[in-house]
Design a protein around this motif. Structure first.
Motif, PDB file in Angstrom:
ATOM      1  N   UNK B  31      -6.955   0.998  -4.070  1.00 50.23           N
ATOM      2  CA  UNK B  31      -6.953  -0.408  -3.671  1.00 50.23           C
ATOM      3  C   UNK B  31      -6.554  -1.314  -4.834  1.00 50.23           C
ATOM      4  N   UNK B  32      -7.024  -0.989  -6.043  1.00 53.19           N
ATOM      5  CA  UNK B  32      -6.663  -1.831  -7.194  1.00 53.19           C
ATOM      6  C   UNK B  32      -5.155  -1.837  -7.415  1.00 53.19           C
ATOM      7  N   UNK B  33      -4.574  -0.643  -7.428  1.00 50.27           N
ATOM      8  CA  UNK B  33      -3.114  -0.566  -7.570  1.00 50.27           C
ATOM      9  C   UNK B  33      -2.455  -1.289  -6.406  1.00 50.27           C
ATOM     10  N   UNK B  39       0.519  -7.906  -4.316  1.00 53.19           N
ATOM     11  CA  UNK B  39       0.757  -9.326  -4.589  1.00 53.19           C
ATOM     12  C   UNK B  39       2.165  -9.528  -5.143  1.00 53.19           C
ATOM     13  N   UNK B  40       2.551  -8.653  -6.078  1.00 58.22           N
ATOM     14  CA  UNK B  40       3.906  -8.743  -6.660  1.00 58.22           C
ATOM     15  C   UNK B  40       4.960  -8.584  -5.557  1.00 58.22           C
ATOM     16  N   UNK B  92      -4.380   8.711  -6.769  1.00 56.44           N
ATOM     17  CA  UNK B  92      -4.474   7.270  -7.072  1.00 56.44           C
ATOM     18  C   UNK B  92      -3.149   6.591  -6.741  1.00 56.44           C
ATOM     19  N   UNK B  93      -2.084   7.193  -7.259  1.00 52.90           N
ATOM     20  CA  UNK B  93      -0.762   6.588  -7.139  1.00 52.90           C
ATOM     21  C   UNK B  93      -0.324   6.526  -5.671  1.00 52.90           C
ATOM     22  N   UNK B  94      -0.501   7.643  -4.966  1.00 49.75           N
ATOM     23  CA  UNK B  94      -0.055   7.675  -3.575  1.00 49.75           C
ATOM     24  C   UNK B  94      -0.804   6.652  -2.739  1.00 49.75           C
ATOM     25  N   UNK B  95      -2.123   6.612  -2.889  1.00 50.03           N
ATOM     26  CA  UNK B  95      -2.909   5.664  -2.102  1.00 50.03           C
ATOM     27  C   UNK B  95      -2.570   4.228  -2.510  1.00 50.03           C
ATOM     28  N   UNK B  96      -2.358   4.029  -3.831  1.00 51.81           N
ATOM     29  CA  UNK B  96      -2.011   2.697  -4.339  1.00 51.81           C
ATOM     30  C   UNK B  96      -0.663   2.231  -3.826  1.00 51.81           C
ATOM     31  N   UNK B 102       1.154  -2.387   2.709  1.00 49.98           N
ATOM     32  CA  UNK B 102       0.380  -3.099   3.730  1.00 49.98           C
ATOM     33  C   UNK B 102      -0.211  -4.386   3.178  1.00 49.98           C
ATOM     34  N   UNK B 103      -0.726  -4.319   1.953  1.00 47.06           N
ATOM     35  CA  UNK B 103      -1.337  -5.506   1.353  1.00 47.06           C
ATOM     36  C   UNK B 103      -0.274  -6.578   1.108  1.00 47.06           C
TER      37      UNK B 103
END
Lengths: 240, 223
Positions: B31-33, B39-40, B92-96, B102-103
């Motif tokens: 989620x952090x990634x 946002x970017x 981490x990377x894949x989920x990020x 979506x975000x």
């Protein structure tokens, strides 16, 4: 103070402003009247470049700006704008709204900004609501706060875009009173409004617009009592 | 031996804690990634410059159009030749990267939902476009995005179970392992389900609290 020369603007193929030329002197109050769709709001929004225009120049306090000029934010700092729908920032309190420009644009320290903000709120009789959020005050109160917010930048000119059109009738008076006080203090103002009483009483000069053109301009006396142009005559007879 | 024996659940329940921590770890990093990159991407996506908006559109198109499991396998096995990522960084990377797409759309919708007059009011005070975005638009957009973001967070928590495909000992993989060694798969899956429910419930309560907190300025509905 404001000099507009040969302004032409199109929305797509439709020309909305035709060869607009007018000027506003320092301390002058100019009221623009006309029916809906006559281009009066568009013209006002061109003065602080919220609308792009294709041809012509606008000079503000001696600085000439063309359609392609950069750094418009520096120009806008000297022009206050009041909107029909107030556009207060809902996530900030009344006082925070007023000091946003001071702290963020003019970089005034917070304590000084608050002090100035409270003085301005006092001027529009809203000091007691300083810590409430915009959602909790009436339309008339919102518009008075919006005027204070614009004044905080210490502008050379104030633009009003139908400032009372979104208000319930009983709230119009309090906003017009604040505007009249401003005019009496010598503020240079350009006002687009349907409030003919205000126009008569406060305006130094009235501009009548129709179909994107300035049809006639003159003193309130001339426009309301002795209009020359037929279209002006018709408009005046409809509204009086 | 019956198929379903709840009486053994207490005995194994606490042994799942380490796996639950792993689930939380994968979710948090994902989620952090996703938030930062999202946002970017959202700001790129709404840019009037094609050189920014086009890559963002393509990225979102690809990531939303392919399954997360495929993306995870792609990163874990596919990147081996370029850079050797362990299974945890891969997850981490894949989920990020997946959540970022979506975000980004959540942020984009929220930003574009802010009335045009807000931008104009900021500009008329002499702010630059950048300052208007940072001071006026984004604070309101974040607030509007909270319900969708908390929804996405819950999806990410559950999606973290896919990390089991690259042998990360999170809840689901652990449940299956213990299940096969004890021949009690249903009970172990039940324990995993309870953990997931507890975690998603906590997230929901937390999200509701954040929403309430942010609604202070919306005492009355704005026009």
């Amino acid at each position: 103070m404001i000099d507009i020369n040969g302004l032409n603007k199109w929305f797509g193929k439709h020309q909305v402003l035709h060869d607009i030329n007018f000027h506003v002197d320092e301390n002058e109050v100019v009221v623009i009247i006309g029916s809906s769709g006559s281009g009066k709001s568009t013209l006002l929004r061109c003065i602080n470049f919220l609308e792009k225009y294709q041809e012509g120049t606008i000079s503000l306090g001696g600085k000439t700006i063309t359609a392609k000029s950069k750094n418009l934010h520096l120009v806008r700092q000297e022009v206050g704008m009041v909107f029909q729908h107030f556009n207060l920032f809902p996530h900030r309190t009344v006082l925070e709204n007023v000091i946003e420009g001071l702290t963020q644009v003019k970089k005034v320290p917070l304590a000084d900004a608050k002090e100035q903000g409270l003085i301005l709120l006092d001027k529009v009789n809203m000091q007691d609501k300083a810590d409430t959020y915009p959602a909790m005050i009436s339309g008339g109160q919102k518009q008075r706060v919006a005027i204070a917010r614009a004044l905080a930048m210490n502008p050379k000119i104030m633009l009003f875009d139908e400032p009372t059109s979104a208000l319930d009738p009983e709230l119009v008076g309090e906003v017009l009173k604040v505007m009249k006080n401003l005019a009496d203090d010598g503020m240079t103002m350009v006002v687009v409004t349907h409030e003919m009483g205000f126009a008569k009483e406060v305006a130094d000069r009235i501009i009548y617009m129709d179909e994107g053109r300035i049809v006639e301009e003159g003193t309130p006396e001339e426009i309301f009592n002795n209009p020359v142009n037929d279209r002006t005559k018709e408009f005046i007879s409809q509204i009086l | 031996m019956s198929i379903w024996d709840f009486s053994i659940i207490p005995k194994y329940f606490l042994s799942f804690l380490a796996a639950a921590k792993m689930t939380v770890l994968v979710t948090v990093f994902g989620i952090l990634i996703g938030l930062i990159l999202g946002l970017v991407l959202a700001l790129m996506r709404i840019s009037k410059y094609g050189i920014l908006s086009f890559p963002a559109k393509v990225y979102i198109w690809i990531v939303r159009g392919t399954p997360l499991l495929l993306q995870l396998l792609f990163i874990y096995f596919g990147l081996v030749n370029i850079v050797r990522l362990g299974n945890l960084p891969s997850a981490f990377l894949a989920l990020g990267l997946h959540n970022a797409a979506y975000i980004a759309e959540i942020f984009r919708g929220a930003i574009q939902g802010i009335a045009r007059g807000q931008r104009e009011a900021g500009l008329s005070l002499g702010m630059t476009e950048r300052k208007v975005m940072r001071r006026i638009i984004l604070p309101q957009a974040f607030k509007r995005a909270v319900p969708s973001l908390s929804n996405q967070l819950i999806i990410a928590l559950k999606d973290s179970s896919l990390a089991s495909a690259v042998a990360i000992p999170e809840l689901l993989l652990y449940a299956r392992q213990v299940g096969s060694s004890t021949f009690r798969l249903m009970e172990m899956l039940t324990i995993a389900a309870i953990y997931y429910l507890i975690m998603t419930s906590i997230l929901t309560i937390f999200a509701n609290a954040v929403e309430r907190r942010l609604n202070v300025s919306d005492f009355k509905v704005m026009e």
